[in-house]
Design an enzyme around this catalytic site. Sequence first.
Site, PDB file in Angstrom:
ATOM      1  CB  THR A 225       7.579  -1.361  -3.962  1.00  7.39           C
ATOM      2  OG1 THR A 225       8.009  -2.101  -2.685  1.00  7.39           O
ATOM      3  CG2 THR A 225       9.220  -0.719  -4.306  1.00  7.39           C
ATOM      4  CG  ASN A 226       7.525   0.096   1.186  1.00 10.00           C
ATOM      5  OD1 ASN A 226       8.836  -0.483   1.743  1.00 10.00           O
ATOM      6  ND2 ASN A 226       6.579  -0.219   1.380  1.00 10.00           N
ATOM      7  CG  ASP A 227      13.149   3.700   0.318  1.00  4.50           C
ATOM      8  OD1 ASP A 227      13.430   3.230  -0.700  1.00  4.50           O
ATOM      9  OD2 ASP A 227      13.207   4.992   0.678  1.00  4.50           O
TER      10      ASP A 227
END
Length: 399
Positions: A211-213
Amino acid sequence: MLTGKHVALYVSGGIAAYKAAYLVRELIRQGATVRVVETEGAQAFVTPLTFQTLSKHAVYTDRFAQLVPDQVAHVELADWTEIALVAPATADLIAKIANGIADDFASTALLATTAPKFVAPAMNVHMWQNPATQRNIATLHADGIQVIEPVTGFLAEGYSGKGRFPEPEQIVAAVTANLAATDTSLPLHGQSVLVTAGGTRERLDPVRYLTNDSSGKMGYAIATAARDLGAQVTLISAPTALSVPAGVTYVGVDSAAAMRAALLQRYATAKIVVMAAAVADFRPAAVAENKIKKTATDYTLTLTKNADILAELGQLKQQQFLIGFAAETQNLLTYAQKKLAAKQADMIVANDVSQAQAGFNHDTNEVTILQPDQAPQQLALASKAVIAQQILQIALKQL
Ligand SMILES: Cc1cc2nc3c(=O)[nH]c(=O)nc-3n(C[C@H](O)[C@H](O)[C@H](O)COP(=O)(O)O)c2cc1C
C-alpha cells in the site's frame, strides 16, 4: 451551512443530556444562533444555567411562565425557529411528538413548529428496541421528521447496545448534510459527484499487502465539500482511519481493480469525478493462497502493472468534469502538465508530497491547479477542507 441559522435545541431527560452542552458549543461554532428548551427531566441532569450561559439566552422550561407579556412563548419560539433539533430525545418525548401530545413546553413548542425537525434518540437498548418506540420512530419518519439514528456502543447501564447518543459533531454533520441535500439553490443540487480516496491495497498473500501513505483526508474533505454544495456524493474509498462524512454514500474497496470496477459502474451518470485516491501502479503478479513462509534468504516479488484508471475515464469522458491528482516528490509541474494532457483530464491538482505540511497524512495542503489552456493556479497552504472547497469552486466556474 448553519451560519446565521436559528436553531431551537430541545433537551430531554436522558443521561446524554450532558452531551447537549457540547452540542450547543458545536452549533455556535458552526455559526448558528441557539435557543435551548429543557424538559423537566432534562433539568434533573443539567441545570438551565449551563445552557443559558452557553447559548446566551434564557432557557425555556415552563409552558405557563410567559416572560414577555405580549408574546406566547412557545409560539414565539416556534415561529423564530429555522431548525428544530431534539437531542437527546427520550423515548417519552419521541412518543409525545409521534402522537401530537403537548403537555409541557418542549412538546407544545414542537407541535407549533413548522421548521424542519431533527430527532436524535438516546436511550437504553431495550427501550430503543421496544415495539412501542419503534412504532413511534416509524411515525416520525412518516411525518417527515429526520431521525438521527443512535449508535451502537457502550451504554451508561454498563453494557453495549444500540441507543448511544452520537457525538455532537456527528449530529451537526447529519443536520447540515440533510439541509444541503434539500436546498435547491445550491450549485450542485441533485448532481452526482464521485470521489475516490485512500491508498489501495494490493494483496500479496492472505495476511500481507502493498500500500502507500495516503490517509484519505483530501478525498474525504472533497466529498464533504461537494455534499455541502448540494451534490449526491459517492465516496469510493480504500480503507482509511476516517469516519464517513454524513450524507455521503460510501463504497468500500481494497485494490485498484476493485476501485476501477466501482468507478466504471457509476461513471456514466456522474457530473464531477475527483480521483483523490492514491491508486497503486503495480500489484503482485500472483496472490499466494497461503501465507508466504520465510524459507529462502531472498524473495523476489514480481509486479504487474495496474490499469490506468484516470486515463481510462478520460477516454470514456462525456459530460463528466474529470479531476485527477498528481502527488510528486520532484519536477511537480512538469509531471502534472504531462498527466493533464495524457489523461484528458479537465483539471490536475498537483501537490509536492515532499513538502512539510502538505500531501499525505497532513491536515493541511498546498497545491497547484492545472487546467488545459490556463496558467497554473497556486492555492496557498490551508486546511484540506478549505483546499477542497477551493478546488470545487474552480471546477464550478468551468461547468
Ligand atoms: C438516571 C436516569 C437516566 C435516564 N436515561 C434515559 C435515557 O437515556 N433515555 C430515555 O429515553 N429515558 C431515560 N430516562 C427516563 C426518562 O428520564 C423518563 O422517561 C422521563 O419521564 C423523560 O421525561 P422527558 O421526556 O420529559 O424529558 C432516564 C431516567 C433516569 C432516572
